[in-house]
Design a protein around this motif. Structure first.
Motif, PDB file in Angstrom:
ATOM      1  N   HIS A 153       0.885  -1.028  -0.183  1.00  0.00           N
ATOM      2  CA  HIS A 153      -0.064  -0.006  -0.115  1.00  0.00           C
ATOM      3  C   HIS A 153       0.996   1.352  -0.126  1.00  0.00           C
ATOM      4  CE1 HIS A 153      -3.041   2.711   0.919  1.00  0.00           C
ATOM      5  NE2 HIS A 153      -4.183   1.923   0.883  1.00  0.00           N
ATOM      6  N   PRO A 154       0.683   2.263  -0.814  1.00  0.00           N
ATOM      7  CA  PRO A 154       1.363   3.601  -0.837  1.00  0.00           C
ATOM      8  C   PRO A 154       1.382   4.116   0.309  1.00  0.00           C
ATOM      9  CG  PRO A 154      -0.432   3.651  -2.338  1.00  0.00           C
ATOM     10  CD  PRO A 154      -0.428   2.176  -1.980  1.00  0.00           C
ATOM     11  N   MET A 155       0.622   4.078   1.159  1.00  0.00           N
ATOM     12  CA  MET A 155       0.277   4.925   2.453  1.00  0.00           C
ATOM     13  C   MET A 155       1.601   4.198   3.403  1.00  0.00           C
ATOM     14  SD  MET A 155      -1.103   7.487   3.580  1.00  0.00           S
ATOM     15  CE  MET A 155      -2.386   8.560   2.786  1.00  0.00           C
ATOM     16  N   SER A 156       1.607   2.903   3.211  1.00  0.00           N
ATOM     17  CA  SER A 156       2.588   2.324   4.311  1.00  0.00           C
ATOM     18  C   SER A 156       4.152   2.580   3.878  1.00  0.00           C
ATOM     19  CB  SER A 156       2.633   0.433   4.330  1.00  0.00           C
ATOM     20  OG  SER A 156       2.353   0.190   3.094  1.00  0.00           O
ATOM     21  N   GLU A 157       4.143   2.611   2.585  1.00  0.00           N
ATOM     22  CA  GLU A 157       5.581   2.974   1.782  1.00  0.00           C
ATOM     23  C   GLU A 157       6.023   4.513   2.110  1.00  0.00           C
ATOM     24  OE1 GLU A 157       5.807  -0.075  -2.120  1.00  0.00           O
ATOM     25  OE2 GLU A 157       4.479   1.639  -2.054  1.00  0.00           O
ATOM     26  N   GLY A 158       5.016   5.170   1.944  1.00  0.00           N
ATOM     27  CA  GLY A 158       5.193   6.787   2.293  1.00  0.00           C
ATOM     28  C   GLY A 158       5.607   6.750   3.752  1.00  0.00           C
ATOM     29  N   LEU A 159       4.942   6.300   4.401  1.00  0.00           N
ATOM     30  CA  LEU A 159       5.437   6.311   6.072  1.00  0.00           C
ATOM     31  C   LEU A 159       6.747   6.076   6.272  1.00  0.00           C
ATOM     32  CD1 LEU A 159       4.545   7.373   8.878  1.00  0.00           C
ATOM     33  CD2 LEU A 159       3.480   5.155   9.270  1.00  0.00           C
ATOM     34  N   PHE A 160       7.144   4.783   5.908  1.00  0.00           N
ATOM     35  CA  PHE A 160       8.196   4.198   5.896  1.00  0.00           C
ATOM     36  C   PHE A 160       9.305   4.982   5.520  1.00  0.00           C
ATOM     37  CE2 PHE A 160      11.715   1.376   4.192  1.00  0.00           C
ATOM     38  CZ  PHE A 160      12.209   0.637   5.588  1.00  0.00           C
ATOM     39  N   ASN A 161       9.319   5.385   4.131  1.00  0.00           N
ATOM     40  CA  ASN A 161      10.292   5.992   3.489  1.00  0.00           C
ATOM     41  C   ASN A 161      10.468   7.516   4.052  1.00  0.00           C
ATOM     42  OD1 ASN A 161      11.761   4.575   1.484  1.00  0.00           O
ATOM     43  ND2 ASN A 161       9.748   4.071   1.019  1.00  0.00           N
ATOM     44  N   PHE A 162       9.418   8.084   4.460  1.00  0.00           N
ATOM     45  CA  PHE A 162       9.466   9.546   5.241  1.00  0.00           C
ATOM     46  C   PHE A 162      10.290   9.540   6.477  1.00  0.00           C
ATOM     47  CE2 PHE A 162       7.885  12.493   8.025  1.00  0.00           C
ATOM     48  CZ  PHE A 162       7.997  13.790   7.473  1.00  0.00           C
ATOM     49  N   LEU A 252      -0.085   9.718  -1.333  1.00  0.00           N
ATOM     50  CA  LEU A 252      -1.372  10.266  -1.716  1.00  0.00           C
ATOM     51  C   LEU A 252      -1.693   9.715  -3.355  1.00  0.00           C
ATOM     52  CD1 LEU A 252      -1.027  13.654  -0.437  1.00  0.00           C
ATOM     53  CD2 LEU A 252      -2.499  11.983   0.644  1.00  0.00           C
ATOM     54  N   PHE A 253      -0.327   9.571  -4.029  1.00  0.00           N
ATOM     55  CA  PHE A 253      -0.801   9.646  -5.820  1.00  0.00           C
ATOM     56  C   PHE A 253      -0.065   8.308  -6.249  1.00  0.00           C
ATOM     57  CE2 PHE A 253      -0.958  14.188  -4.714  1.00  0.00           C
ATOM     58  CZ  PHE A 253      -2.250  14.372  -4.734  1.00  0.00           C
ATOM     59  N   GLY A 254       0.712   7.555  -5.338  1.00  0.00           N
ATOM     60  CA  GLY A 254       1.338   6.484  -5.790  1.00  0.00           C
ATOM     61  C   GLY A 254       0.543   5.286  -6.384  1.00  0.00           C
ATOM     62  N   ARG A 255       0.699   4.594  -7.202  1.00  0.00           N
ATOM     63  CA  ARG A 255       0.250   3.216  -7.484  1.00  0.00           C
ATOM     64  C   ARG A 255      -1.176   3.626  -7.971  1.00  0.00           C
ATOM     65  NH1 ARG A 255       4.045  -0.573  -6.648  1.00  0.00           N
ATOM     66  NH2 ARG A 255       5.603  -0.323  -5.029  1.00  0.00           N
ATOM     67  N   MET A 256      -1.429   4.605  -8.593  1.00  0.00           N
ATOM     68  CA  MET A 256      -2.897   4.977  -9.077  1.00  0.00           C
ATOM     69  C   MET A 256      -3.601   3.976  -9.821  1.00  0.00           C
ATOM     70  SD  MET A 256      -3.788   7.672  -7.464  1.00  0.00           S
ATOM     71  CE  MET A 256      -5.006   8.379  -8.061  1.00  0.00           C
ATOM     72  N   ASP A 257      -2.794   3.117 -10.524  1.00  0.00           N
ATOM     73  CA  ASP A 257      -3.097   2.070 -11.388  1.00  0.00           C
ATOM     74  C   ASP A 257      -3.430   0.600 -10.446  1.00  0.00           C
ATOM     75  OD1 ASP A 257      -0.620   1.452 -10.794  1.00  0.00           O
ATOM     76  OD2 ASP A 257       0.079   0.734 -12.981  1.00  0.00           O
ATOM     77  N   GLY A 261      -7.424   2.941  -4.297  1.00  0.00           N
ATOM     78  CA  GLY A 261      -8.474   4.035  -3.860  1.00  0.00           C
ATOM     79  C   GLY A 261      -8.039   5.467  -4.031  1.00  0.00           C
ATOM     80  N   SER A 262      -9.026   6.462  -3.561  1.00  0.00           N
ATOM     81  CA  SER A 262      -8.789   7.906  -3.573  1.00  0.00           C
ATOM     82  C   SER A 262      -8.139   8.267  -2.499  1.00  0.00           C
ATOM     83  CB  SER A 262     -10.262   8.599  -3.344  1.00  0.00           C
ATOM     84  OG  SER A 262     -10.812   8.337  -2.373  1.00  0.00           O
ATOM     85  N   ILE A 263      -7.832   9.424  -2.244  1.00  0.00           N
ATOM     86  CA  ILE A 263      -7.031  10.183  -1.096  1.00  0.00           C
ATOM     87  C   ILE A 263      -7.921   9.792   0.095  1.00  0.00           C
ATOM     88  CG2 ILE A 263      -6.148  12.382  -0.162  1.00  0.00           C
ATOM     89  CD1 ILE A 263      -5.576  13.271  -2.870  1.00  0.00           C
ATOM     90  N   GLY A 264      -9.086   9.991   0.064  1.00  0.00           N
ATOM     91  CA  GLY A 264      -9.780   9.744   1.367  1.00  0.00           C
ATOM     92  C   GLY A 264      -9.769   8.406   1.687  1.00  0.00           C
ATOM     93  N   GLU A 265      -9.854   7.494   0.712  1.00  0.00           N
ATOM     94  CA  GLU A 265      -9.641   5.840   1.104  1.00  0.00           C
ATOM     95  C   GLU A 265      -8.309   5.830   1.716  1.00  0.00           C
ATOM     96  OE1 GLU A 265     -12.955   3.810  -2.103  1.00  0.00           O
ATOM     97  OE2 GLU A 265     -11.002   4.600  -2.611  1.00  0.00           O
ATOM     98  N   ARG A 266      -7.291   6.324   1.111  1.00  0.00           N
ATOM     99  CA  ARG A 266      -6.023   6.050   1.773  1.00  0.00           C
ATOM    100  C   ARG A 266      -5.700   6.535   3.011  1.00  0.00           C
ATOM    101  NH1 ARG A 266      -1.748   6.169  -3.376  1.00  0.00           N
ATOM    102  NH2 ARG A 266      -3.279   5.317  -4.959  1.00  0.00           N
ATOM    103  N   TRP A 267      -6.458   7.633   3.385  1.00  0.00           N
ATOM    104  CA  TRP A 267      -6.477   8.235   4.597  1.00  0.00           C
ATOM    105  C   TRP A 267      -7.241   7.247   5.683  1.00  0.00           C
ATOM    106  CZ3 TRP A 267      -3.916  11.791   7.446  1.00  0.00           C
ATOM    107  CH2 TRP A 267      -4.272  12.027   8.499  1.00  0.00           C
ATOM    108  N   ASN A 268      -8.083   6.937   5.333  1.00  0.00           N
ATOM    109  CA  ASN A 268      -8.692   5.867   6.033  1.00  0.00           C
ATOM    110  C   ASN A 268      -7.826   4.513   6.361  1.00  0.00           C
ATOM    111  OD1 ASN A 268     -11.341   7.303   6.325  1.00  0.00           O
ATOM    112  ND2 ASN A 268     -12.049   6.322   4.428  1.00  0.00           N
ATOM    113  N   PHE A 269      -7.148   4.150   5.359  1.00  0.00           N
ATOM    114  CA  PHE A 269      -6.011   2.946   5.551  1.00  0.00           C
ATOM    115  C   PHE A 269      -5.246   3.285   6.488  1.00  0.00           C
ATOM    116  CE2 PHE A 269      -2.026   1.249   4.535  1.00  0.00           C
ATOM    117  CZ  PHE A 269      -2.325   0.072   4.560  1.00  0.00           C
ATOM    118  N   LEU A 270      -4.539   4.816   6.324  1.00  0.00           N
ATOM    119  CA  LEU A 270      -3.351   5.115   7.224  1.00  0.00           C
ATOM    120  C   LEU A 270      -4.073   4.903   8.768  1.00  0.00           C
ATOM    121  CD1 LEU A 270      -0.883   6.255   7.934  1.00  0.00           C
ATOM    122  CD2 LEU A 270      -1.785   8.541   7.399  1.00  0.00           C
ATOM    123  N   VAL A 271      -5.320   5.426   8.923  1.00  0.00           N
ATOM    124  CA  VAL A 271      -5.613   5.360  10.485  1.00  0.00           C
ATOM    125  C   VAL A 271      -5.653   3.994  10.658  1.00  0.00           C
ATOM    126  CG1 VAL A 271      -7.730   6.006  12.080  1.00  0.00           C
ATOM    127  CG2 VAL A 271      -6.859   7.506   9.993  1.00  0.00           C
TER     128      VAL A 271
END
Length: 337
Positions: A153-162, A252-257, A261-271
């Protein structure tokens, strides 16, 4: 202030003069004015002092009182700083214990403790490590497939690399810390463990660097890694800052293909992710500690910054990530020791 005023007002009327009449700072023309007269009721001589002599003695006595008051104040300030330093050290060591117990061993935090870690958590950690700094995903995106990047999931990848990108930028800051020699271990090992294992190791360093300097202190030569990181501090800042920026955009925008999901769905995943995975939960702790340690370390080392840019770095040091980038870009390598 009250005791000082009393000394200045009353020192002339004691049975024994506070300052001899032969004091070298009294004018010679004034000394003859003091004539001893024997008192039949005591063996001590009474002193008759002229107004001019009294004024000179009063001035000298007041100067002495002020010097004593300033010395006491300086001593009190030093004691206060020492007490604050000891309190901070205790709090930092307590934080080390809480971090290790709560995040590694106790089962109460979200996710699995170390002794009950699941295979899914291990697979996720391996996948995140393979996507370190987004090198594999970016290589795959341009047709280079030496190794296929794990699809997470791009949210987990984004948090890790941040967090990793921010940790990367701490290297030059540690190697230019003016208190680094109070830590007797290897800064190379410390930063390596912080970068590739766990950020826990930065907390005890922050406590140890508050120790008093040794009387026979001899600065150590910087290691090869320290020299590379210090001399290349601007490059480290640009790389680390770029990774942090890419991490946010990727989340927010990685792996859109890939139907994440959308930004809102990605935020819900992060929580949900933060509330179910111990690794993600630990990253939030790391971010909170970095928010405190970044301005603290930069503030203690502003003398390393170019003088004409010290003010802007001093303001930006409180901005997460941005302040550290500013420090690395404005580091004065000629004056840094």
């Amino acid at each position: 202030m009250t005791s000082q005023a009393l000394l200045c007002s009353n020192c002339l009327f004691s049975s024994k003069p506070s300052i001899p009449l032969s004091h070298p700072k009294l004018p010679k023309t004034i000394r003859p004015a003091a004539l001893p007269i024997l008192n039949t009721n005591t063996t001590r001589p009474l002193i008759i002092i002229s107004k001019e002599t009294s004024s000179n003695i009063r001035t000298l006595a007041c100067h002495a009182a002020r010097r004593k008051t300033n010395a006491v104040a300086t001593s009190s300030t030093g004691d206060g700083d020492g007490n604050l330093r000891r309190v901070l050290q205790v709090l930092l060591w307590v934080a080390v214990g809480v971090y290790i117990l709560w995040l590694f061993f106790l089962p109460y935090a979200p996710g699995d403790p170390v002794w009950a870690i699941s295979s899914d958590t291990i697979n996720s950690l391996v996948g995140l490590s393979l996507n370190f700094f987004f090198i594999l995903p970016l290589m795959n995106s341009v047709g280079i497939h030496l190794i296929d990047a794990p699809v997470l999931h791009p949210m987990s990848e984004g948090l890790f690399n941040f967090v990793i990108g921010w940790t990367f930028m701490f290297a030059p800051l540690l190697f230019t810390d003016r208190r680094r020699d109070r830590y007797k271990g290897s800064l190379d090992v410390l930063w390596g463990l912080q970068m590739f294992l766990t950020n826990t190791f930065l907390i005890p360093y922050m406590a140890i660097r508050l120790n008093e300097a040794d009387a026979d202190y001899t600065p150590r030569e910087r290691s090869q890694l320290g020299s590379v990181m210090t001399n290349g501090a601007p490059i480290v800042g640009l790389i680390g800052g770029g990774i942090c920026l890419i991490s946010g955009l990727w989340a927010l925008f990685g792996r859109m293909d890939s139907n994440f999901g959308s930004i809102g769905e990605r935020w819900n995943f992060l929580v949900s992710y933060l509330g179910s995975e111990r690794l993600a939960y630990a990253f939030i702790w790391d971010i909170c500690f970095y928010i405190v340690f970044q301005p603290w370390l930069i503030g203690d080392n502003l003398q390393n910054v170019q003088k004409n840019k010290a003010d802007i770095v001093n303001y930006l040091r409180f901005v997460p990530v941005v302040g550290l980038i500013a420090y690395l870009l404005c580091l004065n390598l000629d004056d840094e020791v």
